[in-house]
Design a protein around this motif. Structure first.
Motif, PDB file in Angstrom:
ATOM      1  N   LEU A  57       0.799   1.478  -3.316  1.00  0.00           N
ATOM      2  CA  LEU A  57      -0.205   0.924  -2.427  1.00  0.00           C
ATOM      3  C   LEU A  57      -0.705  -0.435  -2.900  1.00  0.00           C
ATOM      4  O   LEU A  57      -1.288  -1.193  -2.118  1.00  0.00           O
ATOM      5  N   LEU A  58      -0.495  -0.738  -4.176  1.00  0.00           N
ATOM      6  CA  LEU A  58      -0.933  -2.011  -4.729  1.00  0.00           C
ATOM      7  C   LEU A  58       0.166  -3.072  -4.687  1.00  0.00           C
ATOM      8  O   LEU A  58      -0.070  -4.218  -5.065  1.00  0.00           O
ATOM      9  N   GLY A  59       1.354  -2.679  -4.244  1.00  0.00           N
ATOM     10  CA  GLY A  59       2.492  -3.599  -4.323  1.00  0.00           C
ATOM     11  C   GLY A  59       2.474  -4.754  -3.344  1.00  0.00           C
ATOM     12  O   GLY A  59       3.082  -5.789  -3.586  1.00  0.00           O
ATOM     13  N   GLY A 137       8.628  -4.827   0.729  1.00  0.00           N
ATOM     14  CA  GLY A 137       8.149  -3.713  -0.080  1.00  0.00           C
ATOM     15  C   GLY A 137       9.215  -2.657  -0.300  1.00  0.00           C
ATOM     16  O   GLY A 137       9.351  -2.119  -1.408  1.00  0.00           O
ATOM     17  N   ALA A 138       9.980  -2.354   0.739  1.00  0.00           N
ATOM     18  CA  ALA A 138      11.039  -1.351   0.603  1.00  0.00           C
ATOM     19  C   ALA A 138      12.098  -1.811  -0.398  1.00  0.00           C
ATOM     20  O   ALA A 138      12.539  -1.028  -1.254  1.00  0.00           O
ATOM     21  N   CYS A 139      12.494  -3.074  -0.310  1.00  0.00           N
ATOM     22  CA  CYS A 139      13.484  -3.600  -1.257  1.00  0.00           C
ATOM     23  C   CYS A 139      12.938  -3.599  -2.676  1.00  0.00           C
ATOM     24  O   CYS A 139      13.640  -3.242  -3.638  1.00  0.00           O
ATOM     25  N   GLY A 140      11.666  -3.977  -2.806  1.00  0.00           N
ATOM     26  CA  GLY A 140      11.053  -3.960  -4.128  1.00  0.00           C
ATOM     27  C   GLY A 140      10.990  -2.563  -4.715  1.00  0.00           C
ATOM     28  O   GLY A 140      11.214  -2.369  -5.912  1.00  0.00           O
ATOM     29  N   ALA A 141      10.700  -1.582  -3.865  1.00  0.00           N
ATOM     30  CA  ALA A 141      10.619  -0.197  -4.343  1.00  0.00           C
ATOM     31  C   ALA A 141      11.969   0.299  -4.840  1.00  0.00           C
ATOM     32  O   ALA A 141      12.056   0.950  -5.893  1.00  0.00           O
ATOM     33  N   ARG A 157      10.265   9.090  -5.487  1.00  0.00           N
ATOM     34  CA  ARG A 157      10.883   7.809  -5.133  1.00  0.00           C
ATOM     35  C   ARG A 157      10.644   7.455  -3.672  1.00  0.00           C
ATOM     36  O   ARG A 157      10.276   6.320  -3.346  1.00  0.00           O
ATOM     37  N   LEU A 158      10.842   8.413  -2.786  1.00  0.00           N
ATOM     38  CA  LEU A 158      10.668   8.143  -1.362  1.00  0.00           C
ATOM     39  C   LEU A 158       9.203   7.904  -1.013  1.00  0.00           C
ATOM     40  O   LEU A 158       8.892   7.067  -0.162  1.00  0.00           O
ATOM     41  N   PHE A 164       4.825   1.580  -0.761  1.00  0.00           N
ATOM     42  CA  PHE A 164       5.066   0.163  -1.070  1.00  0.00           C
ATOM     43  C   PHE A 164       5.310  -0.608   0.236  1.00  0.00           C
ATOM     44  O   PHE A 164       4.779  -1.710   0.452  1.00  0.00           O
ATOM     45  N   ALA A 165       6.121  -0.022   1.127  1.00  0.00           N
ATOM     46  CA  ALA A 165       6.393  -0.672   2.414  1.00  0.00           C
ATOM     47  C   ALA A 165       5.124  -0.773   3.251  1.00  0.00           C
ATOM     48  O   ALA A 165       4.878  -1.800   3.907  1.00  0.00           O
TER      49      ALA A 165
END
Length: 216
Positions: A57-59, A137-141, A157-158, A164-165
């Protein structure tokens, strides 16, 4: 057919002001990234104890560069370049992530760039901004699954990817779009697409008022 294609090609070429803006945005956002890292260190400890994936959530704070660069400059590669410059500045300021911050910048910038490319660099509204932030965000995760959390189960992970997204869509996407609108209204972006869009809308409203005042 050749004239519109030629005009479209010219609109995607970089001007000197575009390159300077990417660099300046990257430096400014890199300082923001450094500050966001300090905030992350304060907040993430509690989230990690409660539910480790919740740190996603902070990403979104680290995704702002790509969204801003893409929305303002509106050229292929602007989102990626702005995010990488910002991540490099963050690394130079000593945020604590080292070289991995630059790798994250590349991955996250690619996510934002991909969405803009899917829309052929023709749409830059709030929805597109949110999608660009979410993709970043998805790519970063996914990168962080392997870089930082290789022992996490797939459920964690999911969940991290989704949060993150979501953070990217809200903080970088919606927040970035709001910031661009504010800068355009302040006249800072007159040389760029957002400034021209604002001027066009004002002209359309003025024309509409002129028509309304015309006697029948």
């Amino acid at each position: 057919m050749s004239a519109p294609v030629s005009l479209r090609s010219a609109s995607l070429r970089y001007r000197t002001v575009d390159l300077v803006t990417v660099a300046m945005l990257g430096v400014a956002v890199g300082v923001v990234f450094w500050g966001w890292t300090q905030l992350y260190h304060l907040l993430s400890a509690g989230l990690s104890v409660a539910f480790p994936p919740a740190t996603g959530l902070l990403g979104g704070g680290w995704l702002l560069g790509g969204v801003l660069g893409g929305l303002i400059v509106r050229k292929p590669g602007a989102a990626l370049l702005t995010e990488v410059v910002a991540a490099s500045v963050e690394a130079l300021l000593g945020a604590g992530w080292g070289f991995s911050a630059i790798v994250s910048g590349v991955v996250q910038g690619f996510g934002a760039e991909l969405v803009l490319a899917l829309f052929l660099y023709r749409r830059f509204g709030t929805v597109v901004a949110a999608l660009a932030g979410a993709a970043a965000g998805a790519c970063g995760a996914v990168y962080e699954w392997f870089a930082y959390y290789p022992d996490w189960a797939w459920g964690f992970r999911l969940a991290y990817l989704g949060l993150f997204a979501l953070s990217g869509a809200l903080l970088a996407g919606l927040g970035g779009a709001a910031l661009v609108r504010a800068l355009a209204r302040a006249g800072v972006l007159d040389a760029f697409g957002p400034g021209r869009d604002l001027a066009d809308r004002a002209a359309d409203r003025a024309a509409g008022r002129a028509v309304d005042r015309t006697p029948a």
